[in-house]
Motif scaffolding. Structure first.
Motif, PDB file in Angstrom:
ATOM      1  N   THR A 223       0.833  -1.208   0.000  1.00 31.64           N
ATOM      2  CA  THR A 223       0.000   0.000   0.000  1.00 31.64           C
ATOM      3  C   THR A 223       0.864   1.254   0.000  1.00 31.64           C
ATOM      4  O   THR A 223       0.619   2.196  -0.768  1.00 31.64           O
TER       5      THR A 223
ATOM      6  N   HIS B 173      -5.912   5.541  -4.450  1.00 32.96           N
ATOM      7  CA  HIS B 173      -5.532   4.578  -5.488  1.00 32.96           C
ATOM      8  C   HIS B 173      -4.909   3.336  -4.855  1.00 32.96           C
ATOM      9  O   HIS B 173      -5.239   2.200  -5.209  1.00 32.96           O
TER      10      HIS B 173
ATOM     11  N   HIS C  52      -6.639  -0.872  -4.391  1.00 33.44           N
ATOM     12  CA  HIS C  52      -6.029  -2.158  -4.750  1.00 33.44           C
ATOM     13  C   HIS C  52      -5.831  -3.046  -3.522  1.00 33.44           C
ATOM     14  O   HIS C  52      -5.984  -4.275  -3.608  1.00 33.44           O
ATOM     15  N   THR C  53      -5.497  -2.448  -2.396  1.00 35.98           N
ATOM     16  CA  THR C  53      -5.291  -3.237  -1.180  1.00 35.98           C
ATOM     17  C   THR C  53      -6.593  -3.871  -0.712  1.00 35.98           C
ATOM     18  O   THR C  53      -6.622  -5.047  -0.321  1.00 35.98           O
TER      19      THR C  53
ATOM     20  N   LEU D  22       2.364  -5.667  -5.541  1.00 37.58           N
ATOM     21  CA  LEU D  22       0.999  -6.166  -5.600  1.00 37.58           C
ATOM     22  C   LEU D  22       0.809  -7.191  -6.720  1.00 37.58           C
ATOM     23  O   LEU D  22       0.105  -8.194  -6.543  1.00 37.58           O
TER      24      LEU D  22
ATOM     25  N   ASN E  65      -8.961  -8.131 -10.309  1.00 37.38           N
ATOM     26  CA  ASN E  65      -7.837  -7.431  -9.674  1.00 37.38           C
ATOM     27  C   ASN E  65      -6.811  -6.995 -10.708  1.00 37.38           C
ATOM     28  O   ASN E  65      -6.315  -5.855 -10.682  1.00 37.38           O
TER      29      ASN E  65
ATOM     30  N   ILE F 127      -5.915  -3.162 -11.667  1.00 35.57           N
ATOM     31  CA  ILE F 127      -4.605  -2.570 -11.387  1.00 35.57           C
ATOM     32  C   ILE F 127      -3.968  -2.019 -12.657  1.00 35.57           C
ATOM     33  O   ILE F 127      -3.349  -0.947 -12.646  1.00 35.57           O
TER      34      ILE F 127
END
Length: 315
Positions: free
Chosen positions: A102, A155, A159-160, A181, A195, A199
């Motif tokens: 992150t 942002h 994603h986290t 990631l 995902n 991303i």
């Protein structure tokens, strides 16, 4: 090897740049040196700007913000790698890994945004010099940095939070020196199509917009510079943004190289080495680029080193 779902992994293993035990001391010393140079160089930039009242202008405010961001990115990635090498322990907790990814996304995103903001600063300084102080007021400068930090954080959190929905397999080895990631996604047993799509789509937008802003700004800058009649005037205008253009080329060039590396080869070790050019090297080189190419920064650093009394930004 047979994999089975494991919805609650406790830790991952960071394999680093190589599994050759004989190279580990060399890698430790090299990254420790680069980390110290990065910290010292960027800290000197911040102190030099803070101590010299002549540098209390938007350009150097953004530069000090960039240096602070580079220090934070350095702290996020390298110390954990050094601790793992020294302790001969490759483990990192599940929460620690997601936290690290992150912060890496936040600070790399902020770096991209700040470079875009600095390009806009150069555009206003050269193309609209009479309105420079009106357009880039102190409040506007602070808001630009805070807004960049906000969208970078959102942002990264997006994603986290998506990664938290994944279940993982018994294979928890990440062939990298930090928790990237994309590498975490490869360990998931659940479907990662959304995902991966998210991303790459977000990255293209998030990094594409600053790049487009940089290209637009420098197109206008070059057009304006060539309309300056005197050679000395053109040289002065180019020298104003020369350092920033070098940093932009280095950062985005390294990032593009990592992207090509991951697209051309499936070798995780090569991707990890390529990431050094994106996450470590630019942050170490930025202070040298600005201090060597900028006369005002040279003077401020000389005054700082020789003991000139500080005049802080808040005064």
């Amino acid at each position: 090897m047979e994999f089975k779902n494991q919805t609650a992994v406790s830790e991952f293993l960071l394999l680093g740049l190589t599994d050759d035990s004989e190279l580990q001391p060399l890698i430790f010393c090299l990254f420790l040196f680069m980390s110290l140079i990065t910290m010292l160089g960027n800290l000197l930039i911040i102190l030099a700007i803070s101590s010299d009242s002549h540098l209390h202008i938007p350009m150097y405010f953004f530069l000090s913000s960039l240096s602070l961001n580079d220090i934070c990115l350095n702290i996020t990635t390298i110390p954990k790698m050094l601790v793992n090498i020294h302790a001969q322990d490759q483990s990192i907790t599940y929460r620690g890994c997601l936290t690290q990814s992150t912060f890496v996304l936040t600070f790399t995103g902020l770096e991209s945004c700040l470079l875009g903001v600095m390009a806009y600063d150069s555009f206003v300084a050269i193309c609209q010099p009479l309105r420079y102080q009106v357009i880039l007021t102190p409040d506007v400068c602070v808001l630009l940095v805070l807004f960049s930090l906000l969208i970078s954080t959102l942002h990264a959190l997006l994603h986290t939070l998506m990664a938290l929905q994944l279940s993982f397999c018994t294979n928890v080895e990440i062939p990298h020196f930090f928790c990237e990631l994309a590498q975490i996604f490869k360990l998931a047993c659940s479907d990662i199509f959304i995902n991966t799509l998210l991303i790459y789509s977000a990255a293209n937008i998030f990094f594409g917009v600053p790049v487009a802003g940089v290209i637009f700004s420098y197109t206008k800058i070059i057009s304006s510079v060539f309309r300056i009649p005197s050679v000395a005037g053109r040289y002065k205008a180019f020298s104003t943004c020369g350092s920033h253009l070098s940093v932009v080329s280095f950062f985005y060039g390294a990032g593009f190289g990592v992207y090509l590396s991951s697209a051309v080869t499936d070798s995780s070790s090569k991707n990890a080495v390529a990431s050094v050019m994106y996450v470590v090297i630019p942050q170490m080189m930025n202070p040298f680029i600005y201090s060597l190419r900028n006369t005002e920064m040279k003077t401020a650093l000389r005054h700082l080193i020789t003991g000139k009394p500080f005049i802080f930004l808040c005064q």
